[in-house]
Design a protein around this motif. Structure first.
Motif, mmCIF file in Angstrom:
data_model
loop_
_atom_site.group_PDB
_atom_site.id
_atom_site.type_symbol
_atom_site.label_atom_id
_atom_site.label_comp_id
_atom_site.label_asym_id
_atom_site.label_seq_id
_atom_site.Cartn_x
_atom_site.Cartn_y
_atom_site.Cartn_z
ATOM 1 N N GLY A 1 0.545 -1.173 -0.296
ATOM 2 C CA GLY A 1 0.378 0.079 -0.010
ATOM 3 C C GLY A 1 0.412 1.088 -0.066
ATOM 4 O O GLY A 1 0.442 2.419 0.655
ATOM 5 N N ARG A 2 1.232 1.056 -0.748
ATOM 6 C CA ARG A 2 3.068 2.669 -0.844
ATOM 7 C C ARG A 2 2.343 2.776 -1.888
ATOM 8 O O ARG A 2 2.992 2.608 -3.038
ATOM 9 C CB ARG A 2 3.907 1.990 -0.598
ATOM 10 N N ILE A 3 2.795 4.238 -2.399
ATOM 11 C CA ILE A 3 3.125 4.948 -3.123
ATOM 12 C C ILE A 3 4.311 4.395 -3.642
ATOM 13 O O ILE A 3 5.015 5.090 -3.372
ATOM 14 C CB ILE A 3 2.739 6.813 -3.293
ATOM 15 N N GLN A 4 3.806 4.668 -5.033
ATOM 16 C CA GLN A 4 4.864 4.514 -6.197
ATOM 17 C C GLN A 4 5.467 5.152 -7.028
ATOM 18 O O GLN A 4 6.052 5.545 -7.238
ATOM 19 C CB GLN A 4 4.759 3.054 -7.248
ATOM 20 N N GLY A 5 4.265 6.293 -7.659
ATOM 21 C CA GLY A 5 4.227 7.697 -8.644
ATOM 22 C C GLY A 5 5.717 7.200 -9.688
ATOM 23 O O GLY A 5 5.943 6.637 -10.238
ATOM 24 N N GLN A 6 6.712 7.870 -9.180
ATOM 25 C CA GLN A 6 7.836 7.419 -10.699
ATOM 26 C C GLN A 6 8.791 6.893 -9.963
ATOM 27 O O GLN A 6 10.230 6.502 -10.849
ATOM 28 C CB GLN A 6 7.666 9.073 -11.026
ATOM 29 N N THR A 7 9.442 5.864 -8.612
ATOM 30 C CA THR A 7 9.627 5.753 -8.330
ATOM 31 C C THR A 7 9.959 4.236 -9.414
ATOM 32 O O THR A 7 8.667 3.439 -9.569
ATOM 33 C CB THR A 7 9.782 4.765 -6.677
ATOM 34 N N ASP A 8 10.720 3.534 -9.200
ATOM 35 C CA ASP A 8 10.870 2.813 -10.850
ATOM 36 C C ASP A 8 11.191 1.339 -9.740
ATOM 37 O O ASP A 8 12.119 0.796 -9.787
ATOM 38 C CB ASP A 8 12.867 2.782 -11.285
#
Length: 230
Positions: A20-27
């Motif tokens: 449940g962690r926000i990924q966004g543009q983390t690869d």
């Protein structure tokens, strides 16, 4: 040339999805379940007769696209404009952590609005880059285009094609991992949504847990309280 049909496919599950962690543009890469989801869903998408595949350059999307390429023999074009919404300082954090550290901004986000924080990409900017990427990809192929991207970006892709307002787009449920939306183009009505959250009914790719149902989107109450399962 121009494609008349688009399948917008969200990538398979990652460890951050499960947590449940926000990924966004983390690869973040696919986890083992995510790899199996892509492998299981790929033959179903192949049966739709795709003529081209374009993917976000983030590895969770590219690895998902590669599963389809392995079945169809089609090459995968990579476009960084198809990346997920950028979430700056929120990337890598859980919803509980966001609520604790940015209570006011998190409340704004839960209402479906964009908080005023440096590094958080505005919906209009995401729609603009998705529109540009889709226009280029659509112009290079006839028939059916598969676009492999992310949960929040997929919603903005639908907006980019249909012209829906933010208010209308907010009513569209988030795509589960390795599920897709289908849009078709009408010469009289433009792009129209024909199917949504399509995917296998059993196996790894049918695992549509609440915790995996959104990427960079506000979590529903049940997403905040349920425990991820695998």
């Amino acid at each position: 040339m121009t494609a008349r049909r688009v399948l917008i496919w969200r990538h398979g599950r990652t460890e951050w999805n499960a947590a449940g962690r926000i990924q966004g543009q983390t690869d973040v890469p696919l986890d083992e379940i995510g790899v199996q989801q892509a492998i299981q869903a790929a033959p179903l998408l192949a049966a739709e007769g795709p003529d081209a595949i374009v993917s976000s350059d983030l590895q969770r999307a590219k690895r998902t696209a590669d599963a389809l390429a392995a079945v169809t023999g089609l090459p995968v074009s990579v476009d960084a404009r198809l990346r997920e919404t950028g979430f700056g300082p929120w990337q890598g954090l859980s919803h509980t952590e966001l609520a604790e550290r940015w209570p006011d901004e998190y409340a704004v986000w839960k209402r479906g609005e964009t908080p005023e924080l440096p590094g958080i990409e505005r919906p209009a900017d995401v729609i603009a880059r998705m529109r540009e990427a889709l226009t280029d990809a659509l112009g290079a192929v006839e028939g059916t285009l598969v676009v492999v991207c992310h949960g929040g970006a997929a919603r903005r892709a639908v907006q980019a094609l249909t012209g829906w307002s933010d208010e209308v787009a907010a009513q569209l449920a988030a795509l589960g991992n390795c599920r897709w939306s289908e849009l078709r183009h009408s010469t009289t009505r433009g792009w129209r949504l024909h199917a949504h959250n399509v995917g296998p009914l059993s196996g790894a790719a049918a695992n549509d847990e609440p915790s995996t149902a959104a990427d960079a989107e506000p979590a529903a109450e049940e997403e905040l309280t349920s425990s991820p399962r695998s």
